[in-house]
Design an enzyme around this catalytic site. Sequence first.
Site, mmCIF file in Angstrom:
data_model
loop_
_atom_site.group_PDB
_atom_site.id
_atom_site.type_symbol
_atom_site.label_atom_id
_atom_site.label_comp_id
_atom_site.label_asym_id
_atom_site.label_seq_id
_atom_site.Cartn_x
_atom_site.Cartn_y
_atom_site.Cartn_z
ATOM 1 N N HIS A 306 -14.641 -29.704 -40.342
ATOM 2 C CA HIS A 306 -15.906 -30.201 -40.883
ATOM 3 C C HIS A 306 -16.714 -30.815 -39.750
ATOM 4 O O HIS A 306 -16.159 -31.463 -38.855
ATOM 5 C CB HIS A 306 -15.645 -31.253 -41.971
ATOM 6 C CG HIS A 306 -16.839 -31.577 -42.809
ATOM 7 N ND1 HIS A 306 -17.800 -32.472 -42.415
ATOM 8 C CD2 HIS A 306 -17.241 -31.105 -44.024
ATOM 9 C CE1 HIS A 306 -18.730 -32.552 -43.350
ATOM 10 N NE2 HIS A 306 -18.422 -31.735 -44.325
ATOM 11 N N ASP A 363 -15.071 -27.337 -49.197
ATOM 12 C CA ASP A 363 -15.661 -26.032 -49.509
ATOM 13 C C ASP A 363 -14.577 -24.984 -49.746
ATOM 14 O O ASP A 363 -14.729 -24.088 -50.579
ATOM 15 C CB ASP A 363 -16.578 -25.578 -48.365
ATOM 16 C CG ASP A 363 -17.755 -26.511 -48.170
ATOM 17 O OD1 ASP A 363 -18.412 -26.822 -49.175
ATOM 18 O OD2 ASP A 363 -18.015 -26.933 -47.036
#
Length: 427
Positions: A306, A363
């Site tokens: 991330h 995600d």
Amino acid sequence: MSKIAVLEFEGKKYEFSVIVGSENEVAIDINKLRDLTGAITLDPGYKNSGSCKSEITYLDGEEGILRYRGYAIEDLADKANFLEVSYLLIFGDLPTKQELEKFETNIRKYTLVNEEMKNIIDGFPKTAHPMGVLSSLTSALTAFNPKSVNVENEKEMYEAVCKTMGKFLVIATWTYRKSMGYPLNYYDNTQGYVENFMRLMFEIPTDPYTSNPVVINALNKLFILHGDHEQNCSTSTVRMVGSSHAGLFASISAGVSALWGPLHGGANQAVLEMLEEIQLKGGDTDKYMAKAKDKDDEFRLMGFGHRVYKNFDPRAKIIKKAADEVLETLGVNDPILEIAKKLEAAALVDDYFVSRKLYPNVDFYSGIIYRALGIPTDMFTVLFAIGRLPGWIAQWKEMRENKEPIGRPRQVYTGHPFRDFKSIDKR
């Protein structure tokens, strides 16, 4: 004694005050930099620039911390429902039982969408991307609610919040119904907010829809985890557009468009597209793990690591458990999801990924859940937008109540210096 920062520029020294946040974040206030020095800062992507002071969300990427209004995301996802967290984000405190009941009752008052909105959605082809349709429909709500919100009027602001929460959920699900050629559904005021999402999406006239509590629990957590994430691209867009005193619907419509991008909200869609590509080419996860580690290979393992979190994404820890529960409860037999599980298992023990802290992020797991629920890939970002809605509202509300100035970044011009104009016959 307050801290100061000293800048030496062209032989002169300038002092700027230092602001320390409630979690000891440090910022140098350069508000007067150009006035004092004639210079500006250059910070592409605003990675080092704070655009505002905010009381909504605290994020520490190095330590993997996410808090809404001081509450740990782990506690909120475990102990609260989505509307409780929405109320917290927007109004600053967790609601009492009476406040929550009033909030849900008032949202239900505004869930009926004007029938003329159907004429607008009818104008889109079935092939239109749901996010493009959602952005347009959100903007179109302005036409049916032309009166601007007086943010200083508490009652008016509260009604605007409830109206936005009520109508956005309905039109978001309409984007799916349109793409499938299904009749548009209406909100059922006898059911909860998240339960209504599933019913609005999947109930058809020929069969009643029965919600699965494991699925509702997983979606509740997902919406909470997506609720806000500090000054990301779409949130900054909402604040920027709202700083011109554009209305709430128009500002959120802009946020939807910003979220659409594959580098932002479209990341979970990119995860499933990657998994589908791996399956199409034989499903060899070891091969693709090796490709991901090869610096000369353009392939990237989507859904791992991330930009903000340099450790494990705290949201991923929470939603991994929910993803496992959904897959087990539904008994889904899907080769795509089997590939996802193999990649996850390999990345969690592979030295290359572990040493670089490239863990599965939110995600990755949200895409798995949505796939298991039978939600089409191009609808994934719409679900992200539903979860992010209260955060956008909270940020817009805070920005307006703080009377922040209109957003107007500077630039460093690198084009031609002055040039004499030549008539067309001399060019």
